[in-house]
Scaffold this motif. Sequence first.
Motif, PDB file in Angstrom:
ATOM      1  N   ASP A 104      -4.774  11.517   0.017  1.00  0.00           N
ATOM      2  CA  ASP A 104      -3.662  10.740  -0.539  1.00  0.00           C
ATOM      3  C   ASP A 104      -3.217   9.643   0.436  1.00  0.00           C
ATOM      4  O   ASP A 104      -2.903   8.518   0.014  1.00  0.00           O
ATOM      5  CB  ASP A 104      -2.482  11.670  -0.851  1.00  0.00           C
ATOM      6  N   ASP A 105      -3.204   9.981   1.727  1.00  0.00           N
ATOM      7  CA  ASP A 105      -2.815   8.977   2.730  1.00  0.00           C
ATOM      8  C   ASP A 105      -3.802   7.810   2.750  1.00  0.00           C
ATOM      9  O   ASP A 105      -3.409   6.643   2.912  1.00  0.00           O
ATOM     10  CB  ASP A 105      -2.754   9.624   4.121  1.00  0.00           C
ATOM     11  N   TYR A 106      -5.084   8.112   2.570  1.00  0.00           N
ATOM     12  CA  TYR A 106      -6.080   7.036   2.529  1.00  0.00           C
ATOM     13  C   TYR A 106      -5.871   6.159   1.289  1.00  0.00           C
ATOM     14  O   TYR A 106      -5.939   4.927   1.358  1.00  0.00           O
ATOM     15  CB  TYR A 106      -7.490   7.618   2.532  1.00  0.00           C
ATOM     16  N   ALA A 107      -5.602   6.821   0.149  1.00  0.00           N
ATOM     17  CA  ALA A 107      -5.376   6.067  -1.084  1.00  0.00           C
ATOM     18  C   ALA A 107      -4.150   5.164  -0.967  1.00  0.00           C
ATOM     19  O   ALA A 107      -4.113   4.076  -1.554  1.00  0.00           O
ATOM     20  CB  ALA A 107      -5.215   7.031  -2.259  1.00  0.00           C
ATOM     21  N   ASP A 108      -3.150   5.606  -0.182  1.00  0.00           N
ATOM     22  CA  ASP A 108      -1.926   4.820  -0.024  1.00  0.00           C
ATOM     23  C   ASP A 108      -2.022   3.818   1.117  1.00  0.00           C
ATOM     24  O   ASP A 108      -1.051   3.100   1.396  1.00  0.00           O
ATOM     25  CB  ASP A 108      -0.733   5.755   0.228  1.00  0.00           C
ATOM     26  N   GLY A 109      -3.180   3.769   1.796  1.00  0.00           N
ATOM     27  CA  GLY A 109      -3.370   2.804   2.870  1.00  0.00           C
ATOM     28  C   GLY A 109      -2.750   3.208   4.194  1.00  0.00           C
ATOM     29  O   GLY A 109      -2.631   2.386   5.106  1.00  0.00           O
ATOM     30  N   ILE A 110      -2.363   4.473   4.345  1.00  0.00           N
ATOM     31  CA  ILE A 110      -1.725   4.930   5.584  1.00  0.00           C
ATOM     32  C   ILE A 110      -2.764   5.138   6.681  1.00  0.00           C
ATOM     33  O   ILE A 110      -2.496   4.893   7.860  1.00  0.00           O
ATOM     34  CB  ILE A 110      -0.927   6.219   5.327  1.00  0.00           C
TER      35      ILE A 110
END
Length: 530
Positions: free
Chosen positions: A431-437
């Motif tokens: 999820d963090d990757y999908a949100d660009g974090i």
Amino acid sequence: MDQTGERLRILTGVAHIAREALGSSLLNTRTLPRRTLVFLYARISEDPRDRRRGVNRQMSDLRTFSEENGWEVGGEYVENDVSAHSGEERPEYDRLMADAIEAAREPGVRVIVAGYHPSRLWRRRVERAQAIEDLRHAGCWVAFESGGLFNMAKASDRSQLANLGESDTAESEVKSERVARAALERAQEGRANGAVAYGWRRQYECDARGQISGFHDVEDPVQAGVVREIVTRLLAGGSLLGITADLNERGVPSPGAGMQLKRRAVGQNADGSLWNKTSVKKLALRPANVGLRVHQGVEYKAAWPALITDEQYAQLRNLFAERAVVRELPGARKHLLTWGEVATCGPCGSVLRVALKGNASRGRKQPTYVCDASGCVGRNEEALDRYVGRVVGGVLSRPEAAEVFRGDDSAALAALERAEGLKARQEAAADDYADGIITREQLRRITAKLAKQITDAQNEARRLRPAFDLDAFDGLVGPRSAETWEALEVPQQRRVLDGLGLRLRVHPVARRGPGFDQSTIELHWARTGD
């Protein structure tokens, strides 16, 4: 007469003519013959025996109500044993609203949605508000046999209906809070909530006047025996499908026998007497079986007697948690050493599978264990199984072998829970990757590291969990071990191997010729590290 006075006279005359024309138009509209369609809805929240007496009374009164007003019935909609407060689906209510709104589109038709009482139609604020808005746009009316006719095109009527329904909502919420508090009190006292569960029977207590003052649940010998049989067979390697089929073949009534079920499982008969694998699994895994009362995720000591031991319950939980990880169906296993960690290829470490090997011209081909990756090794299935049986028999013939099967239930469960927590961290990283974090490279590194930790935790759980309940295998440990082993089915034998922690590495043969070369089989005991 001056010019101003003349203009005033003309305008007054025009206004008078317009009023007459408008009045005539309104009169004609109001006196046009109208067709009134009424859609009747009846509902009862609780009717577990499906007697339908309440909804039948409501519908009878609604028909009389419609007839007295000269309304034409456009449809009847009944929902029995369905709550409007809990938010569960009400398909008949949805159909009522759709049909009423559709009918209102026809010119010259007045549509009325009629219920016995506002609480029969709506209990929840959001659902009532949405209905009022939908009926307003459609130009419908709402009527109740208990009193009240509301035109949804008028703001005052909409307000009155909303206020009228608010008391119903408040009543439901107060009742819900009271019921929830009573349910918590019952849980804290360990008392059952509702009907007696399968495996026990209810005994009522009476006061000096002979009136019922309470109850307690005691063991039902027949049903408790069925629960223990299911648990024992599962721990002995039995499959859910096999146990289910046997119970149905013997005519053992299921927990739902004699009940009129609102929703039936696939293949279930009218009286609910058939078992299915889901009901068997749920029955075996109930916390109630070990005297635990669960309320909103919190466990309380139950007031009823336990049917199985804490050890058996922990073993069952471990068993099904393990199956969820490896996706293995015990009833589907036909070969003792295929797939899994028990037997692997010596040169490459791959799992084994069974294939037909041999020269067909010199005799029939034989089932053979072969390396699944590239065929590095091969062994006659019957010969290797026989060798494994001799090894197991030698180990189990010693009385102290029983200690090998003892595992650490709590540690095994903790390892499985740790694995689940690590999986959740993997998902959070995605999820963090999908949100660009985080970057793609960071996601790759995190996923790889967590994957190894998950595998280690799952392997630890497999090492710690007890394989099965030895009480289910009469004679497995001791002088009759070899005989007992031969009598076991393949899934049960595999469970024994898992319990012992036996691991085999099959190496290439060192010589050609007849006979089984046991020197090429490397043995390892995972539980002891030898």
